[in-house]
Design an enzyme around this catalytic site. Structure first.
Site, PDB file in Angstrom:
ATOM      1  CG  PHE A 153      -0.270  -0.044   2.547  1.00 17.96           C
ATOM      2  CD1 PHE A 153       0.277   1.094   3.116  1.00 17.96           C
ATOM      3  CD2 PHE A 153      -0.179  -1.248   3.235  1.00 17.96           C
ATOM      4  CE1 PHE A 153       0.912   1.039   4.355  1.00 17.96           C
ATOM      5  CE2 PHE A 153       0.447  -1.315   4.475  1.00 17.96           C
ATOM      6  CZ  PHE A 153       1.000  -0.163   5.033  1.00 17.96           C
ATOM      7  NE  ARG A 183      -7.421   6.485  12.170  1.00 10.52           N
ATOM      8  CZ  ARG A 183      -6.275   6.045  12.664  1.00 10.52           C
ATOM      9  NH1 ARG A 183      -6.270   5.073  13.569  1.00 10.52           N
ATOM     10  NH2 ARG A 183      -5.131   6.552  12.245  1.00 10.52           N
ATOM     11  CG  HIS A 209      -0.011   9.449  11.451  1.00 12.20           C
ATOM     12  ND1 HIS A 209       0.402   8.176  11.168  1.00 12.20           N
ATOM     13  CD2 HIS A 209       0.945  10.002  12.250  1.00 12.20           C
ATOM     14  CE1 HIS A 209       1.569   7.962  11.772  1.00 12.20           C
ATOM     15  NE2 HIS A 209       1.920   9.061  12.425  1.00 12.20           N
TER      16      HIS A 209
END
Length: 147
Positions: A59, A104, A117
């Site tokens: 990724f 989130r 993050h």
């Protein structure tokens, strides 16, 4: 309890949705105060350097592309057990697995565009903070609580 500093990034999807203030408010409500904040557009080199630990992962290319797709907000958060508290406020990496009331769960769309993050350990927090914020750019201050 230990006073720590941790890095927090509001990713391009969070900036694009216009929820910067809501996210910062959540951190402040839980006792994490921003001692450095910068809105910036990451270069490809900055994103690749920051996420170098993931370079061999499949990724990596998509992550770098996403993190350079729009502005981000870089923050240093300070407070008691800041690393663990930040991760608790953010929620699980996959928003589908995140607890209700976490950033989130409330704002992210998927595991790739997961809005924020946060450093995953005190050791990494020091490395990540210094990557974006030389010590001279971090400002300590005391909160004066409103009555």
């Amino acid at each position: 309890m230990a006073i720590e500093r941790t890095l927090s990034i509001i990713k391009p999807d969070g900036v694009e949705k216009g929820i910067i203030g809501k996210i910062i408010g959540r951190f402040e409500e839980k006792g994490l105060k921003p001692v450095a904040i910068r809105l910036t557009q990451l270069s490809k080199a900055e994103a690749e350097g920051f996420y170098a630990v993931h370079k061999a992962r499949p990724f990596f290319g998509d992550l770098v592309k996403f993190m350079t797709s729009g502005p981000v907000v870089l923050m240093v958060l300070e407070g008691e057990n800041a690393v663990a508290r930040n991760r608790e406020i953010m929620g699980a990496t996959d928003p589908k697995k995140a607890d209700a009331g976490t950033i989130r769960k409330d704002f992210a769309t998927d595991i790739e565009k997961n809005t924020v993050h946060g450093s995953d350990s005190a050791e990494n927090a020091k490395i990540e903070v210094s990557y974006f914020f030389p010590e001279v750019q971090v400002h300590a201050y005391e909160w004066k609580k409103l009555a």
